[in-house]
Write an enzyme that holds these catalytic residues in place. Structure first.
Site, mmCIF file in Angstrom:
data_model
loop_
_atom_site.group_PDB
_atom_site.id
_atom_site.type_symbol
_atom_site.label_atom_id
_atom_site.label_comp_id
_atom_site.label_asym_id
_atom_site.label_seq_id
_atom_site.Cartn_x
_atom_site.Cartn_y
_atom_site.Cartn_z
ATOM 1 N N ASP A 1 31.860 74.108 37.768
ATOM 2 C CA ASP A 1 32.557 73.233 36.545
ATOM 3 C C ASP A 1 34.070 73.889 36.657
ATOM 4 O O ASP A 1 34.433 75.215 36.751
ATOM 5 C CB ASP A 1 31.719 73.277 35.885
ATOM 6 C CG ASP A 1 32.805 71.515 35.465
ATOM 7 O OD1 ASP A 1 33.347 71.295 34.903
ATOM 8 O OD2 ASP A 1 31.740 70.920 34.660
ATOM 9 N N GLU B 1 32.886 64.229 27.093
ATOM 10 C CA GLU B 1 31.944 66.025 27.070
ATOM 11 C C GLU B 1 31.843 66.494 25.395
ATOM 12 O O GLU B 1 31.415 64.923 24.240
ATOM 13 C CB GLU B 1 33.501 66.901 27.804
ATOM 14 C CG GLU B 1 33.561 66.401 28.766
ATOM 15 C CD GLU B 1 34.467 67.775 29.937
ATOM 16 O OE1 GLU B 1 33.497 68.574 29.858
ATOM 17 O OE2 GLU B 1 34.705 67.032 30.604
HETATM 18 C C1 BGC Z 1 33.975 68.300 33.256
HETATM 19 C C2 BGC Z 1 32.987 68.023 34.754
HETATM 20 C C3 BGC Z 1 34.582 67.276 35.497
HETATM 21 C C4 BGC Z 1 35.588 68.464 35.446
HETATM 22 C C5 BGC Z 1 36.799 67.915 36.279
HETATM 23 C C6 BGC Z 1 34.948 68.629 33.204
HETATM 24 O O1 BGC Z 1 35.480 69.708 32.187
HETATM 25 O O2 BGC Z 1 32.316 68.803 33.239
HETATM 26 O O3 BGC Z 1 32.447 66.600 34.859
HETATM 27 O O4 BGC Z 1 34.258 66.991 36.728
HETATM 28 O O5 BGC Z 1 35.614 69.071 34.171
HETATM 29 O O6 BGC Z 1 37.980 67.301 35.378
HETATM 30 C C1 BGC Z 2 40.690 68.573 30.938
HETATM 31 C C2 BGC Z 2 39.205 67.901 32.047
HETATM 32 C C3 BGC Z 2 38.182 69.065 31.155
HETATM 33 C C4 BGC Z 2 38.367 69.540 30.516
HETATM 34 C C5 BGC Z 2 37.499 70.389 30.513
HETATM 35 C C6 BGC Z 2 40.524 69.186 30.572
HETATM 36 O O1 BGC Z 2 41.772 70.223 29.506
HETATM 37 O O2 BGC Z 2 41.373 67.657 31.508
HETATM 38 O O3 BGC Z 2 39.741 67.309 33.780
HETATM 39 O O4 BGC Z 2 37.355 68.378 31.909
HETATM 40 O O5 BGC Z 2 39.615 70.457 29.892
HETATM 41 O O6 BGC Z 2 37.234 71.844 29.375
#
Ligand code: BGC
Ligand code: BGC
Length: 683
Positions: free
Chosen positions: A331, A537
């Site tokens: 991830d 998230e």
């Molecule tokens: C998320 C994933 C996602 C990745 C890319 C992460 O923070 O947990 O689900 O695919 O970011 O954006």
């Molecule tokens: C990104 C996401 C990612 C996340 C993780 C963001 O800044 O845009 O894609 O999942 O950070 O912390």
């Protein structure tokens, strides 16, 4: 002619001037022949390079290419960087294997499909100009349609799709999403999320199809839509991507992401092996059988061990026992988060993650540091070369299988697939099927739905009635979602109501009216649209699960004064028990996306309600976690609950056919007429 300086003295050879001339011509011819032969040899060799020959089996191409690669080139394939740090030179010089758009990472605001293809083709040309010309893959979170992209069709989030319980629909959504993703030159989506959310306090619960592992298993059919259907003789477990209109899918987040304590994001999932395998693992097996090409590792831990460092589950179980042959991706900054202070011992994190079996690393910014660390670990024999070869072979297998070497560039002829009417119609159908009718009438004999299209004056209220961003939820345009109607194209619920009712109906919209206003205007009924504001998230973790203010007072002011249907826009069940008795009808609409007409299709009876709760609806948050089968199960509405209504058309047809089965036909006609009147002119 070449002007060669001959390296010896003519006189010493005893040649006269014509002899000298002949010798000079002779040498020039020889040199030209040599150069020609050398060039010809290079060309022939290039054509004979097995890895460039699509007629060779994938395994032969992988072996051939792997045998030509330096350590730097191999490690480069394992790296995924965000587009904001990518350019053609970086791609070429670091042999980068993959680029991604993180949430909201776009080439320019409101970028068109062409702008995306331009950007991605530019990166790709950098990759193709590297020594071996290995193309990169571009990944993005197309998790409910191509959600980062302006004007894309945004489908309901997974929780809503779970309510449809319709795998065939999921397959069609996968195929439409693949086309929209390809329309922007992209070949890889980080979807589907196979989390089995066991606690709605988790901020990612809407990314989960259900609390029921069986239902999540059924929904893996989306993989077939995204990647294509493997041919009948295809070996189970081998990754499959059926050409340039399909994309690589990614089963995520492996494993146990939906089971963390108190639903805290990225937390620890405490469960025995039997529970893990029975609840969180089954959908991975289905995905592997369906040919899923990649699996993303979860930020969470299992019984205290970070999944990003879990060799037992990634290498031994996923790759060994389940025979997964695609690649495993980390991830976003997942390696950094192996240490409790993120990035505090990156070399250790790299060692732990690569040794655990991660093949591609979503770095996504500090790629030089990752490359240096991994190179050092390999040179010092801490990470064995065959681990690197395994990782690269898996990545290359997918690239060969999908035909990337033959068609590395984005195809401008697909740009009109983005947000096409056909896809919007499909999304509208999905919305319709995802709605769960929780209450219809204060008592059974007095249903409010379907609503009349011909009422003289109706009221639409609420924070979510005219807000496309709220309706789409997180992971839409921006990582955390947006508010308002300008960031992308779609139909709000208010707009959908206006275009559904009869032109004679006056539609009054007030976001938060006082009760006097509601009482004194002679409204036939009110549609109240309330719910959660967008989140993604950890931003969505909640211990209270309340609706956005002033939702509760809107419900009170409206529902105590006029007949009302409440439509909840939320990523999960939210506190509803205290308000429910005042409502005439209640519909859970989840996060429906851009096609608000799907909501009115069911409210107004053009289609019946058929959705079933994909999750238990709790009475109070003190009960959580509470899932079906629990001993203390005492829900407001149980998993699988959902009232049904026929469409107006069906109801009429049923009453007519009841008539023809025995009742004299004039009575059947009267029954039908009454049915139409009751449903259409309800008040
Ligand atoms: C998320 C994933 C996602 C990745 C890319 C992460 O923070 O947990 O689900 O695919 O970011 O954006
Ligand atoms: C990104 C996401 C990612 C996340 C993780 C963001 O800044 O845009 O894609 O999942 O950070 O912390």
């Amino acid at each position: 002619m070449l002007n060669l300086k001959l390296p010896w003295k003519w006189k010493e050879c005893g040649l006269n001037s014509s002899g000298k001339k002949m010798a000079k011509i002779f040498v020039q011819v020889v040199v030209i022949l040599c150069l020609g032969w050398w060039w010809w040899a290079i060309m022939v060799d290039a054509e004979n390079l097995k890895y460039k020959d699509p007629k060779q089996p994938v395994s032969v191409r992988v072996k051939d290419l792997l045998g030509r690669m330096t350590l730097e080139e191999k490690i480069g394939q394992m790296v995924q960087i965000d587009r904001s740090v990518a350019n053609a030179t970086v791609m070429k010089n670091y042999f980068i294997g993959s680029v991604l758009s993180g949430g909201g990472s776009v080439p320019l605001p409101d970028a068109r499909a062409q702008d995306w293809v331009d950007m991605i083709n530019d990166f790709q040309k950098g990759s193709l100009s590297s020594r071996l010309g290995i193309p990169m893959i571009y990944g993005i979170d197309a998790v409910h349609g191509h959600n980062n992209v302006y004007n894309a069709t945004v489908f309901p989030h997974n929780v809503g799709l779970g309510a449809t319980r319709n795998p065939d629909l999921l397959r069609r959504i996968g195929a439409a999403t693949a086309l929209e993703v390809r329309a922007t030159g992209i070949s890889y989506t980080f979807a589907p999320c196979l989390a089995v959310c066991r606690d709605p306090r988790w901020g990612r619960c809407y990314e989960s199809y259900s609390e029921d592992p069986k239902l999540v298993q059924n929904m893996t059919e989306i993989i077939i839509g995204l990647q294509g259907e493997p041919p009948a003789n295809y070996r189970k477990g081998i990754p499959y991507v059926g050409g340039t209109k399909k994309v690589i899918a990614c089963a995520k987040h492996f494993v146990g992401d939906g089971g963390t304590t108190h639903g805290i994001n990225e937390n620890n999932t405490v469960i025995d092996r039997h529970g893990l395998l029975g609840i969180h693992m089954p959908a991975y097996l289905d995905s592997i059988i369906k040919g899923v090409s990649s699996v993303m590792v979860s930020y969470s831990s299992w019984n205290g061990v970070k999944m990003h460092a879990n060799r037992d589950l990634i290498t031994r179980f996923l790759k060994g026992t389940l025979k997964f042959k695609g690649f495993v991706i980390s991830d976003w900054e997942g390696l950094d988060r192996i240490t409790s202070t993120p990035h505090s011992n990156y070399t250790y994190s790299v060692q732990a993650a690569i040794s655990a079996g991660i093949d591609m690393v979503m770095v996504p910014y500090k790629y030089a540091e990752f490359i240096d660390d991994l190179k050092l670990l390999v040179k010092n024999n801490v990470v064995p070369m065959d681990r690197i070869d395994d990782a690269v072979a898996r990545i290359l297998s997918v690239k060969f299988t999908m035909g990337l070497f033959e068609s590395p560039l984005g195809d401008y002829s697909l740009v009109n697939e983005l947000g096409s009417q056909a896809h919007r119609d499909l999304a509208r159908d999905a919305v319709r099927q995802s709605l769960v009718l929780l209450k219809n009438g204060k008592n059974d004999s007095d249903p409010l739905l379907p609503l009349s299209k011909k009422a003289p004056k109706i009221l639409v209220v609420g924070t979510h009635a005219d807000n496309l961003g709220y309706q789409c939820g997180g992971w839409t345009i921006a990582w955390q979602g947006f508010s308002g109607n300008n960031a992308t194209r779609g139909t709000t619920i208010l707009a959908a109501i206006k275009s559904t009712v009869d032109p004679s109906t006056e539609v009054v919209f007030r976001e938060d009216p006082d009760s006097d206003f509601v009482k004194s205007n002679g409204f036939s009924y009110a549609i109240v649209v309330i719910g959660e504001a967008p989140y993604a998230e950890t931003g969505g973790d909640s211990t209270t699960l309340t609706m956005l203010d002033p939702g509760p007072s809107i419900i009170k002011n409206v529902c105590e004064s006029v007949k009302c249907v409440v439509v909840v826009i939320s990523g999960r069940p939210i506190v509803m028990e205290p308000y429910i008795s005042s409502m005439d009808a209640l519909v859970a609409a989840w996060l429906p996306g851009t096609e608000g007409l799907g909501v009115t299709d069911a409210l107004y009876g053009d289609h019946g309600f058929s959705g079933k709760l994909p999750r238990t609806w709790f009475k109070s948050v003190d009960q959580l976690p509470m899932n079906f089968g629990d001993r203390h199960y005492d829900p407001l509405f149980p998993l699988g609950f959902g009232l049904t209504t026929g469409s107006v058309k069906d109801i009429v047809a049923r009453s007519t056919s009841a008539g023809t089965r025995g009742t004299p036909s004039f009575i059947a006609m009267i029954v039908a007429t009454i049915a139409v009147c009751v449903l259409q002119v309800h008040f």
